[in-house]
Design a protein around this motif. Structure first.
Motif, mmCIF file in Angstrom:
data_model
loop_
_atom_site.group_PDB
_atom_site.id
_atom_site.type_symbol
_atom_site.label_atom_id
_atom_site.label_comp_id
_atom_site.label_asym_id
_atom_site.label_seq_id
_atom_site.Cartn_x
_atom_site.Cartn_y
_atom_site.Cartn_z
ATOM 1 N N ALA A 21 5.059 -33.741 -75.087
ATOM 2 C CA ALA A 21 3.801 -34.155 -74.616
ATOM 3 C C ALA A 21 2.766 -33.239 -75.127
ATOM 4 O O ALA A 21 1.669 -33.477 -75.137
ATOM 5 N N VAL A 22 3.067 -31.867 -75.039
ATOM 6 C CA VAL A 22 2.135 -30.854 -75.683
ATOM 7 C C VAL A 22 1.638 -31.305 -77.155
ATOM 8 O O VAL A 22 0.295 -30.928 -77.278
ATOM 9 N N LEU A 23 2.569 -31.564 -77.944
ATOM 10 C CA LEU A 23 2.320 -32.153 -79.203
ATOM 11 C C LEU A 23 1.397 -33.286 -79.271
ATOM 12 O O LEU A 23 0.466 -33.306 -79.921
ATOM 13 N N ASP A 24 1.663 -34.232 -78.528
ATOM 14 C CA ASP A 24 0.745 -35.482 -78.288
ATOM 15 C C ASP A 24 -0.685 -34.786 -77.846
ATOM 16 O O ASP A 24 -1.609 -35.463 -78.338
ATOM 17 N N TYR A 25 -0.538 -34.130 -76.915
ATOM 18 C CA TYR A 25 -1.844 -33.718 -76.178
ATOM 19 C C TYR A 25 -2.775 -32.877 -77.417
ATOM 20 O O TYR A 25 -4.043 -33.135 -77.359
ATOM 21 N N ALA A 26 -2.170 -32.006 -78.202
ATOM 22 C CA ALA A 26 -3.019 -31.377 -79.270
ATOM 23 C C ALA A 26 -3.336 -32.238 -80.345
ATOM 24 O O ALA A 26 -4.473 -32.066 -80.962
ATOM 25 N N LYS A 27 -2.500 -33.172 -80.639
ATOM 26 C CA LYS A 27 -3.186 -34.335 -81.661
ATOM 27 C C LYS A 27 -4.371 -34.995 -81.041
ATOM 28 O O LYS A 27 -5.223 -35.339 -81.775
ATOM 29 N N HIS A 45 -13.854 -42.740 -75.744
ATOM 30 C CA HIS A 45 -12.937 -43.282 -75.977
ATOM 31 C C HIS A 45 -12.093 -42.084 -76.564
ATOM 32 O O HIS A 45 -10.841 -41.965 -76.266
ATOM 33 N N PHE A 46 -12.601 -41.190 -77.186
ATOM 34 C CA PHE A 46 -11.908 -39.904 -77.434
ATOM 35 C C PHE A 46 -11.547 -39.065 -76.452
ATOM 36 O O PHE A 46 -10.533 -38.427 -76.228
ATOM 37 N N LEU A 47 -12.464 -38.812 -75.387
ATOM 38 C CA LEU A 47 -12.206 -38.234 -74.093
ATOM 39 C C LEU A 47 -11.232 -38.867 -73.322
ATOM 40 O O LEU A 47 -10.406 -38.300 -72.898
ATOM 41 N N GLN A 54 -3.680 -35.573 -71.466
ATOM 42 C CA GLN A 54 -3.514 -34.158 -70.580
ATOM 43 C C GLN A 54 -2.978 -34.658 -69.068
ATOM 44 O O GLN A 54 -2.138 -33.690 -68.556
ATOM 45 N N ALA A 55 -3.079 -35.629 -68.846
ATOM 46 C CA ALA A 55 -2.678 -35.988 -67.402
ATOM 47 C C ALA A 55 -1.093 -36.050 -67.298
ATOM 48 O O ALA A 55 -0.491 -35.917 -66.108
ATOM 49 N N ARG A 56 -0.312 -36.206 -68.603
ATOM 50 C CA ARG A 56 1.035 -36.257 -68.449
ATOM 51 C C ARG A 56 1.552 -34.632 -68.514
ATOM 52 O O ARG A 56 2.685 -34.540 -68.269
ATOM 53 N N LEU A 57 0.820 -33.721 -68.670
ATOM 54 C CA LEU A 57 1.289 -32.378 -68.904
ATOM 55 C C LEU A 57 1.538 -31.726 -67.634
ATOM 56 O O LEU A 57 2.673 -31.175 -67.302
ATOM 57 N N TRP A 58 0.978 -31.622 -66.563
ATOM 58 C CA TRP A 58 0.959 -31.168 -65.291
ATOM 59 C C TRP A 58 2.368 -31.558 -64.636
ATOM 60 O O TRP A 58 3.095 -30.901 -64.093
#
Length: 176
Positions: A21-27, A45-47, A54-58
């Protein structure tokens, strides 16, 4: 980022899920260099994409830091994730401030007007127009353009350096 996000220090079921998830977020945080973000729709769209990641991280952080994980490790992982999210927030605040062509033209006109007024004043006072007047007007223009350019991190002369982010993504990909 892989070594700073805390996911590498967690053992157990959710570790790989959090790392992925962190990798996907960083990408999603990499600003496109080809074509850029030229419209409001592209920026939104980018945001949206990065906020979804980001919502998946917490929820994953809460899952992997559940008991019986020692409190210092919980704090470390949560703090590291907070720093990653805060870094993105600061970056996005400065990322896209639209500066129109008319604004650039206005800055140039202001510098030219300043040069004219200084020259006019020097002429009325009976003094010759010196090189210092031109240097002052040029300096004034460069300061104004730099101030405006700092608000255009993806398209101006001063751009965001994504090298550290790209290196972190590479490091995370290699850790799998």
């Amino acid at each position: 980022m892989a070594h700073r996000n805390g996911a590498g220090h967690i053992e157990g079921a959710g570790r790989n899920e959090l790392k992925l998830a962190v990798l996907d977020y960083a990408k999603t945080r990499v600003i496109p260099t080809e074509g850029g973000l030229n419209s409001t729709e592209e920026v939104l769209h980018f945001l949206e994409t990065t906020l979804q990641a980001q919502a998946r991280l917490w929820p994953l952080v809460l899952k992997v830091t559940a008991d019986p994980l020692p409190p210092p490790l919980k704090t470390f992982v949560a703090g590291a994730m907070n720093e990653a999210l805060d870094a993105h927030l600061y970056r996005m605040q400065a990322f896209y401030v639209p500066v129109t062509t008319i604004t650039q033209a206005t800055l140039t006109a202001a510098a030219i007007a300043a040069l004219f007024m200084l020259g006019n004043r020097a002429g009325l006072a009976g003094r010759n127009l010196t090189w210092r007047t031109f240097v002052f007007a040029g300096f004034l223009l460069s300061v104004m353009v730099t101030i405006v350019d700092l608000h255009r991190g993806g398209e101006g002369l001063i751009r965001f350096d994504q090298t550290a982010l790209l290196a972190a993504i590479f490091e995370m990909e290699e850790s799998f």
